[in-house]
Write a protein that holds these residues in place. Structure first.
Motif, PDB file in Angstrom:
ATOM      1  N   ARG A  41       0.830  -1.191   0.000  1.00  0.00           N
ATOM      2  CA  ARG A  41       0.000   0.000   0.000  1.00  0.00           C
ATOM      3  C   ARG A  41       0.870   1.249   0.000  1.00  0.00           C
ATOM      4  O   ARG A  41       1.999   1.245   0.488  1.00  0.00           O
ATOM      5  N   GLU A  43       2.197   4.585   1.432  1.00  0.00           N
ATOM      6  CA  GLU A  43       2.305   5.058   2.808  1.00  0.00           C
ATOM      7  C   GLU A  43       2.908   6.451   2.837  1.00  0.00           C
ATOM      8  O   GLU A  43       3.838   6.760   2.090  1.00  0.00           O
ATOM      9  N   THR A 102      -0.806  15.508   9.183  1.00  0.00           N
ATOM     10  CA  THR A 102      -1.468  14.316   8.693  1.00  0.00           C
ATOM     11  C   THR A 102      -0.613  13.637   7.633  1.00  0.00           C
ATOM     12  O   THR A 102       0.053  14.322   6.829  1.00  0.00           O
ATOM     13  N   GLU A 104      -2.331  10.982   6.084  1.00  0.00           N
ATOM     14  CA  GLU A 104      -3.409  10.192   5.509  1.00  0.00           C
ATOM     15  C   GLU A 104      -3.661  10.633   4.071  1.00  0.00           C
ATOM     16  O   GLU A 104      -3.837  11.828   3.795  1.00  0.00           O
ATOM     17  N   GLU A 105      -3.733   9.692   3.170  1.00  0.00           N
ATOM     18  CA  GLU A 105      -3.946  10.024   1.757  1.00  0.00           C
ATOM     19  C   GLU A 105      -5.178  10.886   1.534  1.00  0.00           C
ATOM     20  O   GLU A 105      -5.164  11.809   0.708  1.00  0.00           O
ATOM     21  N   VAL A 106      -6.224  10.600   2.268  1.00  0.00           N
ATOM     22  CA  VAL A 106      -7.494  11.301   2.048  1.00  0.00           C
ATOM     23  C   VAL A 106      -7.397  12.787   2.363  1.00  0.00           C
ATOM     24  O   VAL A 106      -8.237  13.576   1.932  1.00  0.00           O
ATOM     25  N   ASP A 107      -6.383  13.174   3.117  1.00  0.00           N
ATOM     26  CA  ASP A 107      -6.227  14.577   3.492  1.00  0.00           C
ATOM     27  C   ASP A 107      -5.454  15.387   2.469  1.00  0.00           C
ATOM     28  O   ASP A 107      -5.291  16.590   2.621  1.00  0.00           O
ATOM     29  N   TYR A 108      -4.961  14.735   1.435  1.00  0.00           N
ATOM     30  CA  TYR A 108      -4.159  15.421   0.423  1.00  0.00           C
ATOM     31  C   TYR A 108      -4.947  15.588  -0.873  1.00  0.00           C
ATOM     32  O   TYR A 108      -5.502  14.636  -1.403  1.00  0.00           O
TER      33      TYR A 108
END
Length: 121
Positions: A41, A43, A102, A104-108
Protein backbone atom coordinates in the motif's frame (compact mmCIF):
# COMPACT_ATOMS: atom_id res chain seq x y z
CA UNK A 1 -6.19 23.12 -9.55
CA UNK A 2 -2.71 22.91 -8.05
CA UNK A 3 -0.19 20.99 -10.15
CA UNK A 4 2.50 19.02 -8.34
CA UNK A 5 5.57 17.67 -10.13
CA UNK A 6 8.31 15.45 -8.70
CA UNK A 7 11.85 15.17 -9.98
CA UNK A 8 15.17 13.65 -9.01
CA UNK A 9 14.49 9.97 -8.58
CA UNK A 10 16.86 7.34 -9.87
CA UNK A 11 19.02 4.40 -8.94
CA UNK A 12 21.54 4.28 -6.14
CA UNK A 13 23.48 1.65 -4.25
CA UNK A 14 22.66 0.74 -0.66
CA UNK A 15 24.15 3.22 1.77
CA UNK A 16 23.98 6.02 -0.75
CA UNK A 17 21.99 9.25 -0.80
CA UNK A 18 19.46 10.82 -3.10
CA UNK A 19 17.45 14.03 -3.19
CA UNK A 20 14.01 14.25 -4.75
CA UNK A 21 12.14 17.50 -5.33
CA UNK A 22 8.52 18.49 -5.62
CA UNK A 23 7.37 21.75 -7.15
CA UNK A 24 3.83 23.06 -6.84
CA UNK A 25 2.19 25.45 -9.28
CA UNK A 26 1.16 27.74 -6.42
CA UNK A 27 1.82 28.24 -2.74
CA UNK A 28 0.14 25.62 -0.60
CA UNK A 29 0.13 25.01 3.15
CA UNK A 30 1.22 21.43 3.52
CA UNK A 31 3.41 19.17 1.40
CA UNK A 32 4.24 15.54 2.01
CA UNK A 33 6.00 12.53 0.62
CA UNK A 34 4.42 9.13 0.18
CA UNK A 35 5.86 5.99 -1.29
CA UNK A 36 4.54 2.76 -2.69
CA UNK A 37 6.69 -0.34 -2.94
CA UNK A 38 5.73 -3.17 -5.31
CA UNK A 39 2.84 -5.14 -3.88
CA UNK A 40 2.35 -2.79 -0.94
CA UNK A 41 0.00 0.00 0.00
CA UNK A 42 1.06 3.60 -0.46
CA UNK A 43 2.31 5.06 2.81
CA UNK A 44 2.97 8.60 3.91
CA UNK A 45 6.21 9.15 5.75
CA UNK A 46 7.13 12.83 5.84
CA UNK A 47 5.21 16.09 5.88
CA UNK A 48 6.06 19.77 6.22
CA UNK A 49 3.98 22.83 6.95
CA UNK A 50 4.14 26.22 5.25
CA UNK A 51 6.80 27.84 7.39
CA UNK A 52 9.15 24.95 6.96
CA UNK A 53 10.01 24.47 10.62
CA UNK A 54 7.18 22.12 11.43
CA UNK A 55 7.94 18.67 10.11
CA UNK A 56 6.69 15.21 10.98
CA UNK A 57 8.06 11.80 10.07
CA UNK A 58 6.84 8.25 10.28
CA UNK A 59 9.06 5.99 12.34
CA UNK A 60 10.10 4.02 9.25
CA UNK A 61 12.47 6.74 8.04
CA UNK A 62 12.72 9.30 10.82
CA UNK A 63 16.48 9.03 11.23
CA UNK A 64 17.46 8.80 7.58
CA UNK A 65 15.18 11.13 5.64
CA UNK A 66 14.82 14.90 5.87
CA UNK A 67 12.01 16.96 4.40
CA UNK A 68 12.47 20.67 3.75
CA UNK A 69 10.91 23.36 1.62
CA UNK A 70 11.73 26.59 -0.15
CA UNK A 71 8.56 28.65 -0.22
CA UNK A 72 9.97 31.15 -2.70
CA UNK A 73 10.41 28.30 -5.17
CA UNK A 74 7.18 26.53 -4.09
CA UNK A 75 9.33 23.43 -3.77
CA UNK A 76 9.69 20.70 -1.18
CA UNK A 77 12.74 18.47 -0.98
CA UNK A 78 13.38 15.03 0.41
CA UNK A 79 16.95 14.23 1.34
CA UNK A 80 17.35 10.47 1.68
CA UNK A 81 20.48 9.11 3.33
CA UNK A 82 21.74 5.63 4.14
CA UNK A 83 19.34 4.18 1.62
CA UNK A 84 18.36 0.53 1.87
CA UNK A 85 17.00 -1.86 -0.75
CA UNK A 86 13.67 -1.78 1.09
CA UNK A 87 13.42 1.93 0.28
CA UNK A 88 12.88 0.97 -3.35
CA UNK A 89 9.49 2.40 -4.31
CA UNK A 90 7.63 4.95 -6.35
CA UNK A 91 7.83 8.20 -4.43
CA UNK A 92 4.91 10.60 -4.63
CA UNK A 93 4.62 14.19 -3.57
CA UNK A 94 1.27 15.42 -2.31
CA UNK A 95 -0.07 18.81 -1.30
CA UNK A 96 -2.84 19.84 1.03
CA UNK A 97 -4.62 22.84 2.57
CA UNK A 98 -4.82 21.01 5.92
CA UNK A 99 -3.30 22.91 8.81
CA UNK A 100 -2.94 19.89 11.09
CA UNK A 101 -0.28 17.21 10.80
CA UNK A 102 -1.47 14.32 8.69
CA UNK A 103 -0.03 11.51 6.60
CA UNK A 104 -3.41 10.19 5.51
CA UNK A 105 -3.95 10.02 1.76
CA UNK A 106 -7.49 11.30 2.05
CA UNK A 107 -6.23 14.58 3.49
CA UNK A 108 -4.16 15.42 0.42
CA UNK A 109 -5.85 17.18 -2.42
CA UNK A 110 -3.17 17.22 -5.10
CA UNK A 111 -0.74 14.52 -6.21
CA UNK A 112 2.23 14.23 -8.49
CA UNK A 113 2.80 11.41 -10.95
CA UNK A 114 5.58 9.91 -8.87
CA UNK A 115 9.29 9.36 -9.31
CA UNK A 116 10.98 5.97 -9.05
CA UNK A 117 13.72 5.36 -6.51
CA UNK A 118 15.61 2.09 -6.79
CA UNK A 119 18.20 1.00 -4.24
CA UNK A 120 20.43 -1.92 -5.15
CA UNK A 121 22.30 -4.08 -2.67
Amino acid sequence: QVQVVESGGGSVQAGGSLIVSCTASEHILRMAWFRQAPGKRREGFATIYAGGARTYYADSCKDRFTISRDNAKKTAYLQMDTLKPEDTAMYYCAASWKVYVTLEEVDYHYWGQGTQVTVSS
